[in-house]
Write a protein that holds these residues in place. Structure first.
Motif, short mmCIF file in Angstrom:
data_model
loop_
_atom_site.label_atom_id
_atom_site.label_comp_id
_atom_site.label_asym_id
_atom_site.label_seq_id
_atom_site.Cartn_x
_atom_site.Cartn_y
_atom_site.Cartn_z
N VAL A 1 -60.65 -18.44 55.79
CA VAL A 1 -60.10 -19.64 55.15
C VAL A 1 -58.60 -19.47 54.91
N TRP A 2 -58.23 -18.32 54.34
CA TRP A 2 -56.81 -18.10 54.05
C TRP A 2 -55.99 -18.01 55.33
N GLY A 3 -56.53 -17.35 56.34
CA GLY A 3 -55.82 -17.29 57.61
C GLY A 3 -55.66 -18.67 58.23
N ALA A 4 -56.73 -19.48 58.14
CA ALA A 4 -56.68 -20.83 58.71
C ALA A 4 -55.66 -21.70 58.00
N VAL A 5 -55.57 -21.58 56.68
CA VAL A 5 -54.64 -22.45 55.95
C VAL A 5 -53.19 -22.02 56.19
N LEU A 6 -52.96 -20.72 56.34
CA LEU A 6 -51.60 -20.27 56.62
C LEU A 6 -51.14 -20.73 58.00
N ILE A 7 -52.04 -20.69 58.97
CA ILE A 7 -51.70 -21.17 60.31
C ILE A 7 -51.69 -22.70 60.35
N GLY A 8 -52.69 -23.30 59.71
CA GLY A 8 -52.81 -24.76 59.75
C GLY A 8 -51.65 -25.47 59.10
N SER A 9 -51.12 -24.93 58.00
CA SER A 9 -49.98 -25.57 57.35
C SER A 9 -48.77 -25.61 58.27
N SER A 10 -48.61 -24.56 59.08
CA SER A 10 -47.51 -24.53 60.04
C SER A 10 -47.69 -25.61 61.11
N LEU A 11 -48.91 -25.76 61.60
CA LEU A 11 -49.17 -26.78 62.61
C LEU A 11 -48.96 -28.19 62.05
N ILE A 12 -49.38 -28.39 60.81
CA ILE A 12 -49.23 -29.71 60.19
C ILE A 12 -47.75 -30.06 60.02
N GLN A 13 -46.96 -29.09 59.56
CA GLN A 13 -45.54 -29.41 59.34
C GLN A 13 -44.83 -29.73 60.65
N HIS A 14 -45.24 -29.09 61.75
CA HIS A 14 -44.66 -29.43 63.05
C HIS A 14 -45.02 -30.87 63.44
N GLY B 1 -47.03 -27.37 51.44
CA GLY B 1 -47.63 -26.06 51.26
C GLY B 1 -48.60 -26.03 50.10
N ILE B 2 -48.22 -26.67 48.99
CA ILE B 2 -49.11 -26.72 47.83
C ILE B 2 -50.39 -27.48 48.17
N CYS B 3 -50.25 -28.60 48.88
CA CYS B 3 -51.44 -29.38 49.28
C CYS B 3 -52.40 -28.56 50.13
N CYS B 4 -51.86 -27.88 51.13
CA CYS B 4 -52.72 -27.10 52.04
C CYS B 4 -53.42 -25.97 51.30
N ALA B 5 -52.67 -25.23 50.49
CA ALA B 5 -53.27 -24.11 49.76
C ALA B 5 -54.27 -24.60 48.73
N ALA B 6 -53.96 -25.71 48.06
CA ALA B 6 -54.88 -26.26 47.06
C ALA B 6 -56.18 -26.72 47.70
N ALA B 7 -56.09 -27.30 48.90
CA ALA B 7 -57.29 -27.73 49.61
C ALA B 7 -58.17 -26.53 49.95
N ALA B 8 -57.55 -25.44 50.41
CA ALA B 8 -58.31 -24.23 50.72
C ALA B 8 -58.94 -23.64 49.46
N ALA B 9 -58.17 -23.61 48.37
CA ALA B 9 -58.70 -23.07 47.11
C ALA B 9 -59.86 -23.92 46.60
N TRP B 10 -59.75 -25.24 46.74
CA TRP B 10 -60.85 -26.12 46.32
C TRP B 10 -62.10 -25.83 47.14
N TRP B 11 -61.94 -25.65 48.45
CA TRP B 11 -63.10 -25.38 49.30
C TRP B 11 -63.76 -24.07 48.91
N VAL B 12 -62.96 -23.04 48.69
CA VAL B 12 -63.51 -21.75 48.29
C VAL B 12 -64.22 -21.86 46.95
N SER B 13 -63.62 -22.56 46.00
CA SER B 13 -64.22 -22.69 44.67
C SER B 13 -65.53 -23.46 44.70
N SER B 14 -65.69 -24.33 45.70
CA SER B 14 -66.91 -25.13 45.78
C SER B 14 -68.08 -24.37 46.39
N ARG B 15 -67.81 -23.18 46.95
CA ARG B 15 -68.90 -22.39 47.54
C ARG B 15 -69.76 -21.82 46.42
N PRO B 16 -71.09 -21.83 46.58
CA PRO B 16 -71.96 -21.27 45.53
C PRO B 16 -71.68 -19.81 45.25
#
Length: 209
Positions: A73-86, A169-184
Motif C-alpha cells: 500500500v505504501w509503495g503504491a501510494v508513493l508511486i501513484g502520487s507521482s503518476l497522478i501529479q504528472h 500528497g496529503i490526499c494520496c497519503a490520507a487515502a492510503a491511511a484510510w484504507w489501511v485503517s479500515s482493514r480488520p
C-alpha cells in the motif's frame, strides 16, 4: 477537505494561469538570495527526490512492523502520487516561472508530502512515546515545508504549484491511511474476558439475572 481544496486550486490555476498572490509571494521569498540560502535550498531540494525518498522508505520498512505489514500500500501510494501529479500537470497545463515545462502541481513537493504524511501515520500506529511521535511529526512536517520552500527558491515553481503539491500528497497519503485503517487486522487488539490487563489484573465479569 484536502481533495476539495486541491480540485478548487487546480481549477483556479487552469482558469487564471498565474494566481494573484504567486508573483508577490515569490518575490518576497527570492529577496533572501544570499549564498547560504541558495546552498540550503539546494540541499533541501533533495528531500523531494528519489535519491532521498527511496532510501528513506527502505529504512522505514526495516524499522517499522506497520510499514512492513502494508508495504504494498505504501509503495503504491508513493508511486501513484507521482503518476497522478504528472497527469494533473498535463491537464492543467501551466508553465513554471522559468522555462516552458509544466509546473502544477510540484512533483518534488507532492512526493515529500506523501512520504511525510505516511511517516506520521505509521508513527501513530507504532508503540512509541508521545515525545517520539512529536519528534517524528515535526521532522516530517519540516521535510515537507523545506522541499516546498526550496522549489520556489530554485526558481522551479510558483507558490501555488507548491501548495498544490502539498494538497495532492496529503490526499494520496490520507487515502492510503484510510484504507489501511479500515482493514480488520489493522484494528487495535481487544483483550478477551479474563485476560490480564496492563497491571496484570484479571478483568472480572458479572452476570445479571
Amino acid at each position: 477537505m484536502s481533495l476539495g481544496l486541491f480540485l478548487g486550486l487546480g481549477l483556479a490555476v487552469y482558469a487564471t494561469g498565474v494566481m494573484p498572490g504567486d508573483v508577490l509571494l515569490r518575490q518576497l521569498l527570492l529577496e533572501s538570495d544570499a549564498d547560504i540560502v541558495r546552498k540550503l535550498a539546494r540541499w533541501a531540494n533533495y528531500g523531494g527526490r528519489i535519491h532521498f525518498l527511496l532510501p528513506g522508505a527502505i529504512v522505514l520498512f526495516l524499522l517499522s512492523s506497520v510499514a512492513r505489514r502494508y508495504w504494498r500500500v505504501w509503495g503504491a501510494v508513493l508511486i501513484g502520487s507521482s503518476l497522478i501529479q504528472h497527469a494533473v500537470k498535463f491537464l492543467v497545463g501551466r508553465s513554471r516561472p522559468s522555462g516552458s515545462s509544466l509546473g502544477f502541481p510540484s512533483g518534488h513537493t507532492t512526493a515529500a508530502a506523501t512520504f511525510a504524511v505516511v511517516l506520521i501515520y505509521i508513527a501513530s500506529r507504532e508503540r512509541l512515546s508521545r515525545a517520539q511521535r512529536w519528534a517524528i511529526d515535526v521532522l516530517a512536517i519540516c521535510l515537507m515545508l523545506a522541499v516546498g520552500w526550496a522549489r520556489i527558491m530554485r526558481h522551479a515553481h510558483w507558490p501555488s504549484d507548491v501548495l498544490g503539491g502539498f494538497l495532492l500528497g496529503i490526499c494520496c497519503a490520507a487515502a492510503a491511511a484510510w484504507w489501511v485503517s479500515s482493514r480488520p487486522e489493522a484494528a487495535p487488539e481487544r483483550r478477551s474476558v479474563g485476560e490480564p490487563d496492563e497491571q496484570g489484573l484479571g478483568i472480572a465479569t458479572t452476570s445479571r439475572s
